[in-house]
Design a protein around this motif. Structure first.
Motif, PDB file in Angstrom:
ATOM      1  N   VAL A 148       0.548   2.791   4.229  1.00  0.00           N
ATOM      2  CA  VAL A 148       0.815   2.933   2.816  1.00  0.00           C
ATOM      3  C   VAL A 148       0.128   3.967   2.218  1.00  0.00           C
ATOM      4  O   VAL A 148       0.969   4.663   1.355  1.00  0.00           O
ATOM      5  CB  VAL A 148       0.157   1.466   2.191  1.00  0.00           C
ATOM      6  N   LEU A 149      -0.980   4.457   2.455  1.00  0.00           N
ATOM      7  CA  LEU A 149      -1.686   5.661   1.997  1.00  0.00           C
ATOM      8  C   LEU A 149      -0.972   6.953   2.448  1.00  0.00           C
ATOM      9  O   LEU A 149      -0.787   8.204   1.976  1.00  0.00           O
ATOM     10  CB  LEU A 149      -3.089   5.863   2.430  1.00  0.00           C
ATOM     11  N   ASP A 150      -0.322   6.930   3.906  1.00  0.00           N
ATOM     12  CA  ASP A 150       0.251   8.033   4.313  1.00  0.00           C
ATOM     13  C   ASP A 150       1.526   8.367   3.503  1.00  0.00           C
ATOM     14  O   ASP A 150       1.976   9.388   3.257  1.00  0.00           O
ATOM     15  CB  ASP A 150       0.778   7.657   5.932  1.00  0.00           C
ATOM     16  N   ARG A 151       2.355   7.045   3.359  1.00  0.00           N
ATOM     17  CA  ARG A 151       3.564   7.391   2.453  1.00  0.00           C
ATOM     18  C   ARG A 151       3.085   8.070   0.924  1.00  0.00           C
ATOM     19  O   ARG A 151       4.025   8.904   0.526  1.00  0.00           O
ATOM     20  CB  ARG A 151       4.335   5.981   2.293  1.00  0.00           C
ATOM     21  N   SER A 152       2.275   7.637   0.464  1.00  0.00           N
ATOM     22  CA  SER A 152       1.938   8.269  -0.796  1.00  0.00           C
ATOM     23  C   SER A 152       1.485   9.635  -0.611  1.00  0.00           C
ATOM     24  O   SER A 152       2.013  10.464  -1.682  1.00  0.00           O
ATOM     25  CB  SER A 152       0.646   7.452  -1.441  1.00  0.00           C
ATOM     26  N   THR A 153       0.839  10.200   0.333  1.00  0.00           N
ATOM     27  CA  THR A 153       0.255  11.133   0.446  1.00  0.00           C
ATOM     28  C   THR A 153       1.605  12.072   0.816  1.00  0.00           C
ATOM     29  O   THR A 153       1.719  13.362   0.366  1.00  0.00           O
ATOM     30  CB  THR A 153      -0.683  11.517   1.836  1.00  0.00           C
ATOM     31  N   GLN A 154       2.609  11.894   1.649  1.00  0.00           N
ATOM     32  CA  GLN A 154       3.537  12.548   2.208  1.00  0.00           C
ATOM     33  C   GLN A 154       4.565  12.728   0.786  1.00  0.00           C
ATOM     34  O   GLN A 154       5.032  13.788   0.707  1.00  0.00           O
ATOM     35  CB  GLN A 154       4.478  11.827   3.215  1.00  0.00           C
ATOM     36  N   ARG A 155       4.642  11.695   0.153  1.00  0.00           N
ATOM     37  CA  ARG A 155       5.432  11.885  -1.079  1.00  0.00           C
ATOM     38  C   ARG A 155       4.789  12.759  -2.150  1.00  0.00           C
ATOM     39  O   ARG A 155       5.485  13.655  -2.542  1.00  0.00           O
ATOM     40  CB  ARG A 155       5.466  10.617  -1.729  1.00  0.00           C
TER      41      ARG A 155
END
Length: 298
Positions: A148-155
């Motif tokens: 979840v954190l990774d998707r937010s960071t990539q976005r």
């Protein structure tokens, strides 16, 4: 047993294993950075790659052997829990960094030591099952929250790079078509992949080339690749205002001019036909960097 001795052994194994993993990863990353696109795929690979893939298993096996040597009970479970905990710590680090960036060797060693020590201690400590099980579940939390954190960071990173590119961002407002990928290259090109079933179309946006003179000079079929000759410019035919079609070499591409940018709509992998290209090119609408980042990181 000697729980302190077992934990100390595991801490050393975790620190050494994680540090070596980070070092190998950094070396592989440097190779990829220096590998030219014109080179063959084999030239961009090294023996380190398969070693990286099996390295966590090797470290777990070494940890198990070290715990057995230290006469620790439940050595397999302790080594496995230590490895899983370390992996969770590394995943959390990656979740806060755009792309797969190898951690510094020193930080990797610290995470490996802490992860193995915590995992082994939970298994080896004289705890009741009612206490041990919740602790094990707590060690697994990073594996659940990291994606979840990774998707937010990539976005957020994609939005930042799209904003910096300062190019018009267009996607088709067409039933059945959805954005499946967005790539920003050196702030000079944005490539958006849109898909409908097995039909894939790429919308590539670049600065308007200085020699763009339709219908005689409409750019090459492929974008220039460093260290390779620049492909010759091709003619095109007008379709509408600021809209042309370029044919040749069995390839069709729609060209659209938007202010000082040029959009090329062409087929990617799949079975997209001329009708699909025309439909996508005729239904493009501009979106904000934030919206495209949301669409591209689903």
């Amino acid at each position: 047993m000697r729980m302190p001795a077992g934990t100390a052994v595991a801490t050393g194994v975790g620190a050494a294993g994680a540090a070596a993993f980070a070092g190998l990863w950094q070396a592989e990353a440097r190779l990829r950075q220096t590998c030219l696109p014109a080179e063959s795929l084999g030239a961009c690979l090294s023996p380190r790659l398969p070693l990286l893939l099996i390295w966590p298993l090797l470290v777990t096996a070494v940890g198990w052997g070290a715990l057995r040597w230290a006469r620790a009970p439940r050595a397999a479970g302790a080594a496995g829990c230590g490895a899983v905990t370390t992996a969770g710590a590394l995943l959390l680090y990656e979740a806060f960094h755009p792309g797969w960036v190898p951690p510094p060797v020193g930080l990797a060693a610290l995470l490996g030591a802490a992860g193995f020590a915590a995992g082994v201690a939970v298994i080896l400590a004289p705890l009741r099952a009612a206490v041990r099980v919740p602790l094990i579940l707590a060690l697994l939390v990073p594996h659940a929250v990291a994606p979840v954190l990774d998707r937010s960071t990539q976005r957020a990173d994609l939005e930042r790079r799209l904003t910096a590119a300062a190019l018009p961002l267009l996607v088709p407002d067409l039933a059945g078509w959805r954005v499946t990928g967005v790539v920003v290259r050196d702030r000079e090109r944005v490539s958006t992949m849109v898909t409908n079933g097995s039909r894939n179309v790429v919308i590539a946006t670049v600065r308007l080339p200085a020699d763009f003179r339709p219908p005689q000079r409409c750019g090459p079929f492929d974008f220039p690749v460093p260290d390779l000759p620049v492909p010759p410019s091709q003619p095109c035919r007008p379709v509408a205002a600021d809209h042309w079609v370029r044919d040749g070499d069995g390839t069709t591409a729609h060209l659209l001019r938007r202010d000082d940018a040029l959009l090329t709509v062409k087929r990617a992998i799949g079975v997209a036909g001329s009708a699909d290209l025309a439909a996508v090119a005729g239904a493009l609408v501009e979106v904000s960097p934030r919206r495209l980042a949301e669409l591209g990181s689903r």
